[in-house]
Design a protein around this motif. Structure first.
Motif, mmCIF file in Angstrom:
data_model
loop_
_atom_site.group_PDB
_atom_site.id
_atom_site.type_symbol
_atom_site.label_atom_id
_atom_site.label_comp_id
_atom_site.label_asym_id
_atom_site.label_seq_id
_atom_site.Cartn_x
_atom_site.Cartn_y
_atom_site.Cartn_z
ATOM 1 N N GLY A 226 0.784 -1.149 -0.040
ATOM 2 C CA GLY A 226 0.029 0.058 0.166
ATOM 3 C C GLY A 226 0.779 1.208 0.119
ATOM 4 N N SER A 227 0.179 2.399 0.286
ATOM 5 C CA SER A 227 0.754 3.701 -0.044
ATOM 6 C C SER A 227 0.435 4.592 1.245
ATOM 7 C CB SER A 227 0.456 4.242 -1.210
ATOM 8 O OG SER A 227 -0.746 4.365 -1.435
ATOM 9 N N ALA B 81 0.445 6.977 -3.268
ATOM 10 C CA ALA B 81 -0.512 6.176 -4.348
ATOM 11 C C ALA B 81 -0.230 6.292 -5.594
ATOM 12 C CB ALA B 81 -1.866 6.700 -3.990
ATOM 13 N N LEU C 258 -3.010 -0.245 -9.208
ATOM 14 C CA LEU C 258 -4.331 0.214 -8.250
ATOM 15 C C LEU C 258 -5.706 -0.202 -9.212
ATOM 16 C CD1 LEU C 258 -3.464 3.818 -7.091
ATOM 17 C CD2 LEU C 258 -3.275 1.584 -5.873
ATOM 18 N N VAL D 203 -9.134 3.086 -3.271
ATOM 19 C CA VAL D 203 -8.043 3.773 -2.839
ATOM 20 C C VAL D 203 -8.273 5.086 -2.148
ATOM 21 C CG1 VAL D 203 -6.549 2.628 -4.525
ATOM 22 C CG2 VAL D 203 -7.539 5.014 -5.093
ATOM 23 N N THR E 141 -6.251 8.734 -0.922
ATOM 24 C CA THR E 141 -4.789 9.503 -1.128
ATOM 25 C C THR E 141 -5.065 10.754 -0.480
ATOM 26 O OG1 THR E 141 -3.381 10.310 -2.425
ATOM 27 C CG2 THR E 141 -5.396 10.509 -3.406
ATOM 28 N N THR F 21 -4.267 1.795 1.228
ATOM 29 C CA THR F 21 -3.967 3.198 1.173
ATOM 30 C C THR F 21 -4.474 4.098 2.255
ATOM 31 O OG1 THR F 21 -6.034 3.284 -0.330
ATOM 32 C CG2 THR F 21 -3.563 2.699 -1.454
ATOM 33 N N SER F 22 -3.654 5.107 2.359
ATOM 34 C CA SER F 22 -4.375 6.087 3.329
ATOM 35 C C SER F 22 -4.034 7.366 2.778
ATOM 36 C CB SER F 22 -3.573 6.120 4.612
ATOM 37 O OG SER F 22 -2.086 6.644 4.573
#
Length: 338
Positions: A116-117, A122, A131, A136, A138, A169-170
């Motif tokens: 993930g990111s 991302a 992706l 997701v 971002t 993803t955050s």
DNA sequence: AGCCGGCGCCGCCATC
DNA sequence: CTGATGGCGGCGCCGG
């Protein structure tokens, strides 16, 4: 069972990819969380590796430099959790242009249990076509850019973080810690995650309950003529039942036309906006330490379980965990804003 | 879990 | 003719 040795689980390898120009908190936040898991449980649960393309010292986008290991020191198949930090545009471009990085990241992402990111990391995943078809998150300021770059991904602009299958993803900066805590919680339980949050004093004075989407929403409410006032009215009457017929009647439109105009000018359906405002207010109340039972009627939910479910759906964490992380002012008097 | 009633939402189409 | 309107029916999601 061995007599004097308690069963010792193998530590999980967490790899965080950094680069010149990366956001330092995207790296150190998750690293702190995973390391803290070792401390609070007095067992080595995670081995955290800070990596960069060639290793050595990298400069972040703040005054802090990081010492990193080269990618090749870790075999992709050995990694449990792999995360890419966010950073500035040129740093990300340099990173994604590096063929060896690309190869390693793609391999690792297919082999790791989780990948993930954080924040704009991302974009690196998007560049590596990792992706596609995924939900997701971002940074809120980058959502539309990411949606454009990766049209077959579903960018959730109001989640703090999103978990879709193996992909996590955050949204931005500090939410990397929220996401890492959720990972720890799923690995070793809520109790461990809560203990970490306490240890890192995450619940003190964090403005994190401010909705990620509120800036977007504020901009929107200046737009279409009849709807700006309607939204304000909704804000003040969240406790009441707000069905579509009622809202349509308030702006004296038929339900059908109301729906059409509303979604076109605001980019979301009426019910979705109402839910958004209700959950946003819920976060504010949670941060003051109020219980779900108290909050539910104030924000127009019939039951606290209903509210809890809606909350989890939108934000990817339970209200309990959120309150644990954001509650403030529980040492007597009120806390003043800085 | 798994079923079901209700509502949000949308496609379609007649109408203005 | 085009564009806006709004009624109807169905589908899917949510909550009990």
């Amino acid at each position: 069972m061995a007599r004097s040795f308690p069963p010792r689980p193998k530590p999980l390898d967490v790899a965080i990819l950094a680069f010149d120009g990366c956001q330092v908190l995207d790296v150190t936040g998750p690293a702190m969380v995973f390391e803290a898991a070792n401390n609070v449980s007095r067992v080595v649960r995670y081995n955290v590796h800070i990596l960069s393309s060639k290793g050595g010292t990298i400069r972040t986008n703040s005054a802090v430099a990081l010492v990193t290991k080269p990618l090749k020191t870790l075999a992709p198949r050995a990694i449990d959790t792999f995360l890419i930090a966010g950073g500035d545009r040129s740093g990300l471009q340099m990173l994604t242009a590096d063929v060896s990085v690309r190869k390693w990241v793609v391999q690792t992402s297919t082999k790791a249990r989780r990948y993930g990111s954080i924040c704009t990391g991302a974009f690196a995943l998007a560049n590596f076509a990792l992706l596609s078809g995924k939900r997701v998150a971002t940074h809120w300021s980058a959502c539309s850019d990411l949606a454009q770059l990766c049209p077959d991904a579903c960018v959730d602009s109001h989640a703090l973080f999103v978990n879709d299958g193996r992909l996590w993803t955050s949204a931005g900066v500090t939410t990397g810690m929220d996401m890492s805590l959720a990972m720890v919680a799923s690995d070793f339980g809520e109790a461990v995650a809560n203990a970490i949050a306490k240890r890192l004093v995450l619940y003190a004075r964090r403005p994190g309950y401010q909705s990620q989407f509120s800036p977007v929403l504020r901009a929107q409410s200046h737009a279409a003529a009849p709807f700006a006032e309607l939204i304000n009215w909704i804000r003040e009457n969240l406790a009441k039942p707000l069905d579509v017929q009622k809202l349509a009647a308030r702006v004296s439109m038929s339900e059908r036309t109301f729906l059409r105009h509303f979604t076109r000018s605001l980019g979301m359906t009426p019910a979705r906006l109402v839910e958004m405002l209700r959950l946003d207010l819920t976060r504010v109340y949670l941060a003051t330490g109020m219980s779900l039972k108290e909050i539910a009627p104030k924000v127009g939910y019939l039951s606290s379980t209903q509210l809890s479910r809606a909350f989890g759906r939108r934000f990817g964490m339970t209200p309990m965990l959120f309150r644990e992380l954001h509650q403030r002012g529980d040492c007597g008097g009120s806390v003043t804003e800085s």
